[in-house]
Design a protein around this motif. Structure first.
Motif, PDB file in Angstrom:
ATOM      1  N   ASP A  61       0.926  -1.210  -0.047  1.00  0.00           N
ATOM      2  CA  ASP A  61       0.050   0.015  -0.070  1.00  0.00           C
ATOM      3  C   ASP A  61       0.788   1.185  -0.042  1.00  0.00           C
ATOM      4  OD1 ASP A  61      -2.570  -1.153  -0.193  1.00  0.00           O
ATOM      5  OD2 ASP A  61      -2.733  -1.372   1.898  1.00  0.00           O
ATOM      6  N   GLY A  62       2.024   1.245   0.652  1.00  0.00           N
ATOM      7  CA  GLY A  62       2.875   2.509   0.530  1.00  0.00           C
ATOM      8  C   GLY A  62       3.386   2.686  -0.629  1.00  0.00           C
ATOM      9  N   TYR A  63       3.617   1.629  -1.458  1.00  0.00           N
ATOM     10  CA  TYR A  63       4.326   1.703  -2.792  1.00  0.00           C
ATOM     11  C   TYR A  63       3.237   2.188  -3.655  1.00  0.00           C
ATOM     12  CZ  TYR A  63       8.754  -0.603  -1.834  1.00  0.00           C
ATOM     13  OH  TYR A  63      10.017  -0.743  -1.444  1.00  0.00           O
ATOM     14  N   ALA A  64       1.832   1.713  -3.362  1.00  0.00           N
ATOM     15  CA  ALA A  64       0.847   2.227  -4.272  1.00  0.00           C
ATOM     16  C   ALA A  64       0.669   3.613  -4.208  1.00  0.00           C
ATOM     17  CB  ALA A  64      -0.485   1.260  -3.967  1.00  0.00           C
ATOM     18  N   ASP A  65       0.797   4.088  -2.986  1.00  0.00           N
ATOM     19  CA  ASP A  65       0.513   5.619  -2.507  1.00  0.00           C
ATOM     20  C   ASP A  65       1.481   6.254  -3.363  1.00  0.00           C
ATOM     21  OD1 ASP A  65      -1.432   5.028  -0.590  1.00  0.00           O
ATOM     22  OD2 ASP A  65       0.022   5.201   0.946  1.00  0.00           O
ATOM     23  N   PHE A  66       2.774   5.869  -3.279  1.00  0.00           N
ATOM     24  CA  PHE A  66       3.890   6.309  -4.197  1.00  0.00           C
ATOM     25  C   PHE A  66       3.359   6.448  -5.629  1.00  0.00           C
ATOM     26  CE2 PHE A  66       7.481   5.667  -7.006  1.00  0.00           C
ATOM     27  CZ  PHE A  66       8.174   6.960  -6.716  1.00  0.00           C
ATOM     28  N   VAL A  67       3.381   5.392  -6.377  1.00  0.00           N
ATOM     29  CA  VAL A  67       2.830   5.460  -7.598  1.00  0.00           C
ATOM     30  C   VAL A  67       1.465   6.333  -7.822  1.00  0.00           C
ATOM     31  CG1 VAL A  67       2.078   4.061  -9.574  1.00  0.00           C
ATOM     32  CG2 VAL A  67       3.672   3.075  -7.985  1.00  0.00           C
ATOM     33  N   ALA A  68       0.647   6.370  -6.940  1.00  0.00           N
ATOM     34  CA  ALA A  68      -0.681   7.152  -7.141  1.00  0.00           C
ATOM     35  C   ALA A  68      -0.118   8.641  -7.238  1.00  0.00           C
ATOM     36  CB  ALA A  68      -1.472   7.177  -6.051  1.00  0.00           C
ATOM     37  N   GLY A  69       0.910   9.037  -6.440  1.00  0.00           N
ATOM     38  CA  GLY A  69       1.480  10.464  -6.742  1.00  0.00           C
ATOM     39  C   GLY A  69       2.115  10.545  -7.811  1.00  0.00           C
ATOM     40  N   GLN A  70       2.651   9.679  -8.547  1.00  0.00           N
ATOM     41  CA  GLN A  70       3.379   9.961  -9.873  1.00  0.00           C
ATOM     42  C   GLN A  70       2.260  10.004 -10.999  1.00  0.00           C
ATOM     43  OE1 GLN A  70       6.932   9.822 -10.050  1.00  0.00           O
ATOM     44  NE2 GLN A  70       6.505  10.011  -7.898  1.00  0.00           N
ATOM     45  N   VAL A  71       1.022   9.594 -10.791  1.00  0.00           N
ATOM     46  CA  VAL A  71       0.265   9.927 -11.681  1.00  0.00           C
ATOM     47  C   VAL A  71      -0.935  10.718 -11.452  1.00  0.00           C
ATOM     48  CG1 VAL A  71       0.473   7.483 -12.448  1.00  0.00           C
ATOM     49  CG2 VAL A  71      -1.326   7.925 -11.105  1.00  0.00           C
ATOM     50  N   LYS A  72      -0.571  11.618 -10.499  1.00  0.00           N
ATOM     51  CA  LYS A  72      -1.946  12.435 -10.064  1.00  0.00           C
ATOM     52  C   LYS A  72      -2.114  13.595 -11.084  1.00  0.00           C
ATOM     53  CE  LYS A  72       0.927  15.233  -6.756  1.00  0.00           C
ATOM     54  NZ  LYS A  72       1.194  15.800  -5.591  1.00  0.00           N
ATOM     55  N   ASP A  73      -1.232  13.815 -12.018  1.00  0.00           N
ATOM     56  CA  ASP A  73      -1.350  14.981 -12.955  1.00  0.00           C
ATOM     57  C   ASP A  73      -1.951  14.510 -14.098  1.00  0.00           C
ATOM     58  OD1 ASP A  73       1.066  13.556 -13.108  1.00  0.00           O
ATOM     59  OD2 ASP A  73       1.802  15.031 -14.720  1.00  0.00           O
ATOM     60  N   LEU A  74      -2.213  13.062 -14.202  1.00  0.00           N
ATOM     61  CA  LEU A  74      -2.623  12.637 -15.620  1.00  0.00           C
ATOM     62  C   LEU A  74      -4.308  12.296 -15.701  1.00  0.00           C
ATOM     63  CD1 LEU A  74       0.159  10.153 -15.949  1.00  0.00           C
ATOM     64  CD2 LEU A  74       0.197  12.045 -17.248  1.00  0.00           C
ATOM     65  N   ALA A  75      -4.723  12.893 -16.598  1.00  0.00           N
ATOM     66  CA  ALA A  75      -6.188  12.562 -17.050  1.00  0.00           C
ATOM     67  C   ALA A  75      -6.316  11.250 -17.379  1.00  0.00           C
ATOM     68  CB  ALA A  75      -6.929  13.885 -17.961  1.00  0.00           C
ATOM     69  N   SER A  76      -5.435  10.578 -18.156  1.00  0.00           N
ATOM     70  CA  SER A  76      -5.445   9.375 -18.683  1.00  0.00           C
ATOM     71  C   SER A  76      -4.484   8.539 -18.768  1.00  0.00           C
ATOM     72  CB  SER A  76      -6.135   9.659 -20.366  1.00  0.00           C
ATOM     73  OG  SER A  76      -6.298   8.257 -20.695  1.00  0.00           O
ATOM     74  N   TYR A  77      -4.355   7.135 -18.344  1.00  0.00           N
ATOM     75  CA  TYR A  77      -2.956   6.492 -18.213  1.00  0.00           C
ATOM     76  C   TYR A  77      -3.236   5.265 -18.073  1.00  0.00           C
ATOM     77  CZ  TYR A  77      -3.822   6.434 -13.063  1.00  0.00           C
ATOM     78  OH  TYR A  77      -4.528   6.494 -11.950  1.00  0.00           O
ATOM     79  N   VAL A  78      -2.322   4.380 -18.549  1.00  0.00           N
ATOM     80  CA  VAL A  78      -2.137   2.888 -18.470  1.00  0.00           C
ATOM     81  C   VAL A  78      -1.048   2.501 -17.416  1.00  0.00           C
ATOM     82  CG1 VAL A  78      -1.876   0.941 -19.691  1.00  0.00           C
ATOM     83  CG2 VAL A  78      -3.351   2.557 -20.663  1.00  0.00           C
ATOM     84  N   LEU A  79      -1.344   1.633 -16.566  1.00  0.00           N
ATOM     85  CA  LEU A  79      -0.285   1.172 -15.560  1.00  0.00           C
ATOM     86  C   LEU A  79       0.412   0.049 -16.112  1.00  0.00           C
ATOM     87  CD1 LEU A  79      -1.911   1.676 -11.985  1.00  0.00           C
ATOM     88  CD2 LEU A  79      -0.249   3.112 -13.116  1.00  0.00           C
TER      89      LEU A  79
END
Length: 250
Positions: free
Chosen positions: A48-66
């Motif tokens: 979950d801690g790593y998922a929080d980090f990734v969430a921060g990396q995509v917060k500016d994106l309107a559309s993305y694929v992980l």
């Protein structure tokens, strides 16, 4: 990293267990998409801690694929379970919904944080590299040896981070929650995955409502490195399909 609009999602590549950012240069089939990657942080001990980090990396994106392989696939799946806004699709390779390693292997790997650095470098990482290797690696598109895999970790993965990442997945099990992931998902599976095994891929394919699987022949767990054309081509084809099918999550 290139900005994008809703029509063309950004491909966000999550690092594997080593924590190293993706090298997009060999993945030429993906060069038509906006691309983004990152280095995993040190000092994090939970998925979950790593998922929080990734969430921060995509917060500016309107559309993305992980897109994630191995540990990165686990982190992508963990974030997708939160149904984040803007997520269009997932590409998971060599990942799992529950820790596939025997208890003794997990326990041994978890000891890395308590061992002398020399033992970590010359013992733990040699064993880890042997688990990553496949019979197909030395004759691959980009041949790799066990020493290459060990070097990847020597250059990118401090002993403490290795131990923390092992600890993060030891009790990881989200199989009962997979139905919450509604976006199209490509499960990209190597033919010979000695580390994770075929059961892990089957859990994902059976549990994710919108999953499809592509098995790449004559590949092993490290197939992003050994077969970048096959890996990139399968991913690009999937992305081209979903771009016409699926709006971003609101």
């Amino acid at each position: 990293d290139v900005s994008t609009n809703d029509a063309t999602p950004t491909v966000v590549a999550i690092p594997c267990f080593s924590g190293a950012p993706w090298d997009f240069a060999p993945l030429s089939d993906l060069h038509g998409f906006p691309l983004r990657t990152m280095r995993l942080p040190e000092g994090v001990s939970t998925v979950d801690g790593y998922a929080d980090f990734v969430a921060g990396q995509v917060k500016d994106l309107a559309s993305y694929v992980l897109v994630g392989d191995s540990f990165g696939a686990v982190l992508g799946l963990a974030l997708a379970l939160r149904q984040p806004a803007g997520l269009r699709a997932l590409v998971l390779s060599g990942g799992f919904a529950a820790n596939p390693l025997p208890q003794w292997k997990s326990a041994m790997a978890g000891l890395a944080g308590f061992l002398p650095d020399a033992v970590y470098r010359n013992g733990v990482l040699r064993f880890h590299a042997s688990q990553l290797a496949s019979t197909f690696d030395t004759t691959a598109e980009v041949p790799q040896r066990k020493s290459d895999y060990r070097s990847l970790f020597l250059e990118n993965t401090p002993r403490e981070s290795y131990a923390r990442r092992v600890s993060a997945v030891r009790k990881f099990d989200v199989r009962a929650q997979l139905g919450h992931v509604k976006v199209p998902t490509l499960v990209l599976t190597p033919q010979d995955d000695r580390l994770v095994g075929h059961g892990a891929a089957r859990d994902l394919v059976d549990g994710l409502p919108a999953a499809r699987e592509v098995v790449l022949p004559e590949t092993g767990h490290m197939f992003r490195f050994t077969h970048p054309h096959a890996y990139g081509n399968a991913t690009a084809r999937f992305l081209e399909e979903i771009m016409t099918e699926t709006p971003a999550q609101a």
